[in-house]
Scaffold this motif. Structure first.
Motif, mmCIF file in Angstrom:
data_model
loop_
_atom_site.group_PDB
_atom_site.id
_atom_site.type_symbol
_atom_site.label_atom_id
_atom_site.label_comp_id
_atom_site.label_asym_id
_atom_site.label_seq_id
_atom_site.Cartn_x
_atom_site.Cartn_y
_atom_site.Cartn_z
ATOM 1 N N GLY A 99 0.772 -1.239 0.000
ATOM 2 C CA GLY A 99 0.000 0.000 0.000
ATOM 3 C C GLY A 99 0.804 1.290 0.000
ATOM 4 O O GLY A 99 0.249 2.366 0.184
ATOM 5 N N GLY A 101 2.315 2.851 -2.396
ATOM 6 C CA GLY A 101 2.153 3.727 -3.561
ATOM 7 C C GLY A 101 2.921 3.251 -4.787
ATOM 8 O O GLY A 101 3.119 4.020 -5.732
ATOM 9 N N LYS A 102 3.340 1.996 -4.790
ATOM 10 C CA LYS A 102 4.148 1.466 -5.905
ATOM 11 C C LYS A 102 3.445 1.567 -7.256
ATOM 12 O O LYS A 102 3.993 2.113 -8.214
ATOM 13 C CB LYS A 102 4.479 -0.024 -5.664
ATOM 14 N N THR A 103 2.231 1.008 -7.323
ATOM 15 C CA THR A 103 1.550 0.914 -8.614
ATOM 16 C C THR A 103 1.250 2.298 -9.175
ATOM 17 O O THR A 103 1.458 2.570 -10.361
ATOM 18 C CB THR A 103 0.259 0.083 -8.453
ATOM 19 N N THR A 104 0.787 3.187 -8.317
ATOM 20 C CA THR A 104 0.517 4.562 -8.742
ATOM 21 C C THR A 104 1.803 5.221 -9.244
ATOM 22 O O THR A 104 1.803 5.940 -10.246
ATOM 23 C CB THR A 104 -0.060 5.385 -7.560
ATOM 24 N N ARG A 129 -1.582 -10.089 -5.213
ATOM 25 C CA ARG A 129 -2.786 -9.445 -4.682
ATOM 26 C C ARG A 129 -3.912 -9.516 -5.714
ATOM 27 O O ARG A 129 -3.700 -9.238 -6.895
ATOM 28 C CB ARG A 129 -2.505 -7.986 -4.313
ATOM 29 N N ASP A 245 2.187 14.706 -0.015
ATOM 30 C CA ASP A 245 1.089 15.672 0.100
ATOM 31 C C ASP A 245 0.203 15.361 1.300
ATOM 32 O O ASP A 245 -0.551 16.206 1.745
ATOM 33 C CB ASP A 245 0.227 15.637 -1.170
ATOM 34 N N GLU A 271 -2.624 11.711 -6.140
ATOM 35 C CA GLU A 271 -3.035 10.443 -6.723
ATOM 36 C C GLU A 271 -3.089 10.455 -8.250
ATOM 37 O O GLU A 271 -3.237 9.411 -8.874
ATOM 38 C CB GLU A 271 -4.411 10.050 -6.177
HETATM 39 N N1 LIG Z 1 -2.236 11.445 -1.619
HETATM 40 C C1 LIG Z 1 -1.502 10.552 -2.291
HETATM 41 N N2 LIG Z 1 -1.963 9.317 -2.443
HETATM 42 C C2 LIG Z 1 -1.182 8.424 -3.110
HETATM 43 C C3 LIG Z 1 0.082 8.780 -3.634
HETATM 44 N N3 LIG Z 1 0.603 7.682 -4.226
HETATM 45 C C4 LIG Z 1 -0.316 6.697 -4.072
HETATM 46 N N4 LIG Z 1 -1.395 7.125 -3.402
HETATM 47 C C5 LIG Z 1 -2.587 6.357 -3.005
HETATM 48 O O1 LIG Z 1 -2.204 5.307 -2.136
HETATM 49 C C6 LIG Z 1 -3.041 4.182 -2.332
HETATM 50 C C7 LIG Z 1 -2.175 2.958 -2.602
HETATM 51 O O2 LIG Z 1 -1.511 3.155 -3.815
HETATM 52 P P1 LIG Z 1 -0.968 1.958 -4.705
HETATM 53 O O3 LIG Z 1 -0.198 2.581 -5.819
HETATM 54 O O4 LIG Z 1 -2.028 1.007 -5.061
HETATM 55 O O5 LIG Z 1 0.039 1.276 -3.668
HETATM 56 P P2 LIG Z 1 0.846 -0.089 -3.831
HETATM 57 O O6 LIG Z 1 2.125 0.108 -3.127
HETATM 58 O O7 LIG Z 1 0.917 -0.469 -5.258
HETATM 59 O O8 LIG Z 1 -0.082 -1.094 -3.021
HETATM 60 P P3 LIG Z 1 0.001 -2.703 -3.043
HETATM 61 O O9 LIG Z 1 0.207 -3.129 -4.454
HETATM 62 O O10 LIG Z 1 -1.310 -3.151 -2.481
HETATM 63 O O11 LIG Z 1 1.137 -3.080 -2.149
HETATM 64 C C8 LIG Z 1 -3.954 4.525 -3.473
HETATM 65 O O12 LIG Z 1 -5.188 4.950 -2.943
HETATM 66 C C9 LIG Z 1 -3.244 5.678 -4.173
HETATM 67 O O13 LIG Z 1 -4.134 6.541 -4.846
HETATM 68 C C10 LIG Z 1 0.558 10.136 -3.435
HETATM 69 O O14 LIG Z 1 1.652 10.552 -3.829
HETATM 70 N N5 LIG Z 1 -0.292 10.973 -2.752
#
Ligand SMILES: Nc1nc2c(ncn2[C@@H]2O[C@H](COP(=O)(O)OP(=O)(O)OP(=O)(O)O)[C@@H](O)[C@H]2O)c(=O)[nH]1
Ligand SMILES: [Mg+2]
Length: 290
Positions: A99, A101-104, A129, A245, A271
Motif C-alpha cells: 500500500g 504507492g508502488k503501482t501509482t 494481490r 502531500d 493520486e
Molecule cells: N495522496 C496521495 N496518495 C497516493 C500517492 N501515491 C499513491 N497514493 C494512493 O495510495 C493508495 C495505494 O496506492 P498503490 O499505488 O495502489 O500502492 P501499492 O504500493 O501499489 O499497493 P500494493 O500493491 O497493495 O502493495 C492509493 O489509494 C493511491 O491513490 C501520493 O503521492 N499521494
C-alpha cells in the motif's frame, strides 16, 4: 503543491520572544514529532544553536531561515536523476511494503516517460494481490502504454523474463516493473524479489538500472528499518517518497537519507498521473514552513 511539511515548527517559533534552551528543546521535540529521528534532531538543533550564537541571531523567527538552509544543505547531496541503461531497454524495478504507492508511482513514471516520446512497457509482476493486474492494466490504458501480464498467481520472475524478451522484440526502450507489496521481514517474499533481480541481470547483462523503493511518507520511523532491509536484499539505487502531500511530517525524508545515504529520485504529491516531482532539496526546504 506541498505545504507545511514541518507545520509544528512554525507553531513553536511563533510568538516567542527569545531564543533560549527552552525554545531549542521545543524545537527538538517538534522535529522528532515530524519524524526526524531523535539523534538527528539533537544534532540539528545543536548546529542551529551554535550558528545562532556565532551569527548573533537572537530573534526566534530568524531560526526559520537557519533551519531552512540547514535542511537544504542536508538534502542537497541526495538529489539525483534517474539512471538510464547502457542498452535498451532501460529497466526500473519498483518495490516496497503493502500500500505504499508502488503501482501509482509506476503509472506516473510511465506517463512521464511516455509523454517525453519513449516507448514504455509496464510489467505486472504483482501476481499475488487480487485485482493487482487489473489495477495496473487500467493505468496502462490511461497512460497509453503497453503492459505485460500473466495469470494471477504465476511466478513474478517469469513475468519479468517474458516482459524483457517482449520489450526487446517490440522495441520498447523503458520497462517499468510493478511488484507486490511485501514486508521485508518475510524471507520467502524477499527471496522472490532477489530472484526477479537475478532474472533481470541475466537477461540484460546488468542489474535493473533503477531499483527503487517506494516509501509512504506517512509511515514514520518504521520506514527506515524497512528500507534498510530492502537495501540489503536488492542494493537499492534510490528512494521514491510517495504521499508527501498527505503528511505534516516531512522529517522522514531527513532521517532516511541520513541513515541510508540513498538518493531520493522522486516524490509523489497526489493520486493523479502528473502528481510526481523530481526531488529538489531547495524546494523541499522552502516548503517546510509554508
Ligand atoms: N495522496 C496521495 N496518495 C497516493 C500517492 N501515491 C499513491 N497514493 C494512493 O495510495 C493508495 C495505494 O496506492 P498503490 O499505488 O495502489 O500502492 P501499492 O504500493 O501499489 O499497493 P500494493 O500493491 O497493495 O502493495 C492509493 O489509494 C493511491 O491513490 C501520493 O503521492 N499521494
Ligand atoms: Mg500495487
Amino acid at each position: 503543491m506541498l505545504r507545511g511539511l514541518f507545520r509544528n515548527l512554525g507553531a513553536v517559533l511563533r510568538g516567542r520572544a527569545i531564543i533560549d534552551d527552552d525554545l531549542l528543546e521545543e524545537l527538538e521535540a517538534a522535529l522528532i514529532q515530524a519524524d526526524v529521528s531523535a539523534a538527528l534532531a539533537a544534532q540539528m538543533v545543536e548546529e542551529i544553536r551554535e550558528q545562532a550564537e556565532t551569527e548573533h541571531i537572537s530573534e526566534p523567527h530568524q531560526l526559520i531561515g537557519l533551519l531552512r538552509d540547514q535542511v537544504q544543505r542536508m538534502l542537497a547531496p541526495y538529489e539525483a536523476p534517474l539512471n538510464s541503461g547502457a542498452d535498451s531497454p532501460t529497466t526500473f524495478l519498483v518495490l516496497g511494503v503493502n500500500g505504499g504507492g508502488k503501482t501509482t508511482t509506476v503509472a506516473k513514471v510511465a506517463h512521464w516517460y511516455q509523454a517525453a516520446g519513449n516507448k514504455v512497457m509496464m510489467v505486472a509482476a504483482d501476481t499475488f494481490r487480487a485485482a493487482a493486474i487489473e489495477q495496473l492494466e487500467i493505468w496502462a490504458q490511461r497512460v497509453g502504454c503497453d503492459m505485460v501480464r500473466q495469470q494471477p498467481g504465476s511466478d513474478p520472475a517469469a513475468v519479468v523474463y517474458d516482459a524483457l524478451k517482449a520489450a526487446r522484440a517490440r522495441g520498447h526502450n523503458l520497462v517499468i516493473i510493478d511488484t507486490a507489496g511485501r514486508l521485508p521481514t518475510k524471507r520467502n517474499l524477499m527471496e522472490e524479489l532477489a530472484k526477479i533481480g537475478r532474472v533481470i541481470e541475466r537477461e540484460l547483462g546488468r542489474r535493473a538500472d533503477e531499483r527503487l523503493l517506494v516509501i509512504d511518507a506517512t509511515t514514520g520511523q518504521n520506514a527506515i528499518n524497512q528500507a534498510r532491509q530492502f537495501h540489503d536484499t536488492l542494493d537499492l539505487t534510490g528512494l521514491i517518497i510517495a504521499k508527501l502531500d498527505g503528511t505534516a511530517k516531512g522529517g522522514i525524508v531527513l532521517s532516511i537519507t541520513d541513515e541510508l545515504e540513498l538518493p531520493i529520485k522522486l516524490v509523489g504529491i497526489g493520486e493523479s498521473l502528473d502528481a510526481l516531482q523530481i526531488f529538489s532539496a531547495q524546494q523541499f526546504a522552502d516548503q517546510m514552513f509554508e
